[in-house]
Design an enzyme around this catalytic site. Structure first.
Site, PDB file in Angstrom:
ATOM      1  N   HIS A 175       0.834  -1.215   0.000  1.00 46.67           N
ATOM      2  CA  HIS A 175       0.000   0.000   0.000  1.00 46.67           C
ATOM      3  C   HIS A 175       0.864   1.258   0.000  1.00 46.67           C
ATOM      4  O   HIS A 175       0.427   2.309   0.446  1.00 46.67           O
ATOM      5  CB  HIS A 175      -0.956   0.025   1.202  1.00 46.67           C
ATOM      6  CG  HIS A 175      -1.710  -1.265   1.407  1.00 46.67           C
ATOM      7  ND1 HIS A 175      -2.967  -1.500   0.896  1.00 46.67           N
ATOM      8  CD2 HIS A 175      -1.354  -2.414   2.041  1.00 46.67           C
ATOM      9  CE1 HIS A 175      -3.357  -2.714   1.224  1.00 46.67           C
ATOM     10  NE2 HIS A 175      -2.390  -3.296   1.915  1.00 46.67           N
ATOM     11  N   SER A 296      14.593  21.933 -15.904  1.00 47.49           N
ATOM     12  CA  SER A 296      13.394  22.736 -16.118  1.00 47.49           C
ATOM     13  C   SER A 296      13.815  24.087 -16.681  1.00 47.49           C
ATOM     14  O   SER A 296      14.846  24.619 -16.305  1.00 47.49           O
ATOM     15  CB  SER A 296      12.667  22.927 -14.785  1.00 47.49           C
ATOM     16  OG  SER A 296      11.822  24.064 -14.855  1.00 47.49           O
ATOM     17  N   LYS A 302      15.688  22.018 -10.697  1.00 45.85           N
ATOM     18  CA  LYS A 302      15.066  20.758 -11.089  1.00 45.85           C
ATOM     19  C   LYS A 302      15.989  19.831 -11.857  1.00 45.85           C
ATOM     20  O   LYS A 302      16.759  20.250 -12.709  1.00 45.85           O
ATOM     21  CB  LYS A 302      13.836  21.022 -11.973  1.00 45.85           C
ATOM     22  CG  LYS A 302      12.639  21.598 -11.270  1.00 45.85           C
ATOM     23  CD  LYS A 302      12.100  20.726 -10.148  1.00 45.85           C
ATOM     24  CE  LYS A 302      11.401  19.476 -10.641  1.00 45.85           C
ATOM     25  NZ  LYS A 302      10.183  19.803 -11.383  1.00 45.85           N
ATOM     26  N   GLU A 309      10.032   8.438 -16.666  1.00 44.36           N
ATOM     27  CA  GLU A 309       8.696   9.019 -16.880  1.00 44.36           C
ATOM     28  C   GLU A 309       8.177   8.710 -18.280  1.00 44.36           C
ATOM     29  O   GLU A 309       7.019   8.343 -18.475  1.00 44.36           O
ATOM     30  CB  GLU A 309       8.732  10.541 -16.711  1.00 44.36           C
ATOM     31  CG  GLU A 309       8.874  11.001 -15.278  1.00 44.36           C
ATOM     32  CD  GLU A 309       8.981  12.519 -15.235  1.00 44.36           C
ATOM     33  OE1 GLU A 309       7.939  13.168 -15.108  1.00 44.36           O
ATOM     34  OE2 GLU A 309      10.099  13.052 -15.357  1.00 44.36           O
TER      35      GLU A 309
END
Ligand code: ARG
Length: 478
Positions: A175, A296, A302, A309
């Site tokens: 979980h 970024s 970043k 991804e």
């Protein structure tokens, strides 16, 4: 024989509203509508199978000559012509034409233009229906082999990473909540098992796709005295397709590949999700080298885990391609239908996606930098050894349910005062049960917890070492 890696060349469009002579033009009174011609053409994408088409034609011609259907002279001319056309295609000089509809008729027309009448005899005893089914299987065979090479590289990478981290401890999750301590090597070996099943599926599908449709002709076979075993052998197929109607019509081999791709991408997507989580500041379990990340344009701090991804995102198109192919086939009566021309783009896309994702992952995995101390600290939080305390109490004679209750109360106390079980002193702990002795701290350590799960398939460093060695042999044996 390989796929052409350069992008398909734009076929030239014809200038008039209707167009000129077709290889099948004999029974037609008017020429094809220009839009219909472009709409029905497949050469824009099926030229990717050009080298497979030529290989199929070479084998077919050699077989026909061996069976006395073609003369030796014709065969020599065909071979020479195909070799020259192949060189033009590889060099990017070949002029693809929409008027000629597909890869098969483009090449056949070019052959006849080059060598004359012998070129017109190549299509004896053959149809584009068995030709395209053959080309597609040959194309997919090499794509499947390329995927296998990358997948094996990734599997080896898993084994090396796991071997380096058999005793690196991290929290295991259910979980996505801290559950029990596990070793990082054990976690990586879970990835290995998932991906090894994908390799099994890939190889299993390859054996079934490696059967030869040629000889089925349009649908019913041919009356020429062909020898399908000769063509089969020349093209390296395992077997011939046993029924001509089935041979030209089914694309289940493409669906199987798309299915294997979708499953494998589902696995890569799950692994990606973990890598994305773990590279976040909140987890900080791993670092990815800069070369697999991007920045970024606005936020200077970043470093985004783009490769995982994107792989996670690409599982979507793999699912889409699978559904497209299943839907394409589901209502088709025997035998060939033009619908089947729609099989290529999803299949090519699935193959490109699978090979690309596997390659990116195989390159990236060995470069992962696990933050051993951070992982260990995380495992110390969240009461990950609570089950070990319960098991200890069972060893002292309590029933498991009673032990569960005792530990639950200890955990609640820990939550209230901000202490993990191993951080409580003996007096605090033993207040929860007289069965708790001074030796309890041995089972509350992370090392004690993982070491005690030493059965096959368990997370103990010793078990993971054995698992890695066994896995190396399993991979080699495949
Ligand atoms: N371009 C076609 C395809 O991709 C080749 C086979 C065409 N056969 C036919 N009878 N029209 O399926």
């Amino acid at each position: 024989m390989s796929d052409r890696s350069d992008p398909p060349k734009e076929p030239s469009a014809a200038p008039s509203a209707t167009t000129g002579a077709k290889l099948w033009g004999g029974r037609f009174e008017e020429s094809t509508d220009r839009f219909v011609e472009a709409f029905t053409a497949s050469v824009g994408f099926d030229q990717r199978m050009a080298l497979q088409d030529i290989a199929g034609s070479r084998a077919h011609a050699a077989m026909l000559q061996g069976c006395g259907v073609l003369s030796g002279e014709d065969l020599a001319a065909i071979e020479e012509g195909l070799t020259a056309i192949e060189a033009d295609i590889v060099a990017g000089r070949f002029e693809w034409s929409v008027e000629l509809e597909d890869v098969h008729m483009n090449i056949e027309a070019a052959l006849t233009a080059r060598i004359g009448d012998a070129g017109k005899r190549l299509h004896t005893g053959r149809s584009r229906n068995d030709q395209v089914a053959t080309d597609l299987r040959l194309w997919l065979r090499q794509a499947s082999d390329q995927a296998e090479t990358e997948l094996r590289r990734l599997l080896e990478g898993c084994l090396d990473l796991a071997a380096q981290h058999t005793d690196t401890i991290m929290p295991g999750f259910t979980h996505l909540q801290t559950a029990q301590p596990v070793t990082f090597g054990h976690h990586v070996m879970a990835w290995f098992e998932m991906l090894l099943r994908d390799l099994e599926r890939l190889r299993d599908g390859r054996a079934r796709l490696n059967r030869m449709p040629l000889g089925a002709a349009a649908l019913a076979g041919t009356s020429y005295p062909i020898d399908r075993e000769v063509t089969r052998d020349l093209l390296g197929f395992n077997a011939i397709c046993e029924n001509s109607l089935d041979a030209v019509s089914d694309r289940d081999f493409a669906i199987e590949f798309a299915s294997t791709t979708a499953l494998c991408l589902m696995h890569l997507s799950r692994i990606s999700e973990e890598l994305v989580l773990w590279t976040s500041a909140q987890f900080d379990f791993i670092r990815l080298p800069d070369r697999f990340c991007t920045g970024s344009s606005i936020m200077p701090q970043k470093k985004n885990p783009d490769v995982p991804e994107l792989v996670r995102g690409k599982s979507g198109r793999a699912n889409g391609n699978l559904v497209a192919l299943l839907t394409l086939m589901k209502g088709q009566p025997l035998a060939y239908n033009k619908d089947n021309q729609e099989d290529k783009e999803p299949l090519f896309d699935s193959a490109d996606t699978l090979i690309g994702c596997l390659r990116a992952f195989a390159d990236m995995l060995p470069a992962i930098d696990p933050r051993v101390e951070v992982m260990r600290d995380a495992a110390l939080k969240g009461f990950s050894t609570a089950t070990d305390l319960a098991d200890y109490l069972v060893g002292q004679g309590l029933a498991f349910r009673d032990a569960h209750e005792v530990v639950g109360r200890a955990v609640r106390h820990g939550v209230e005062c901000g202490l993990d079980l191993a951080e409580m002193d003996y007096d605090t702990l033993s207040a929860f049960s007289p069965a708790i002795g001074e030796d309890v701290f041995e089972v509350l350590t992370l090392e004690g917890s993982v070491a005690s799960r030493s059965h096959p398939g368990g997370t103990a460093p010793a078990a993971v070492q054995v698992a890695v060695e066994n896995a190396r042999q399993r991979l080699q044996a495949m």
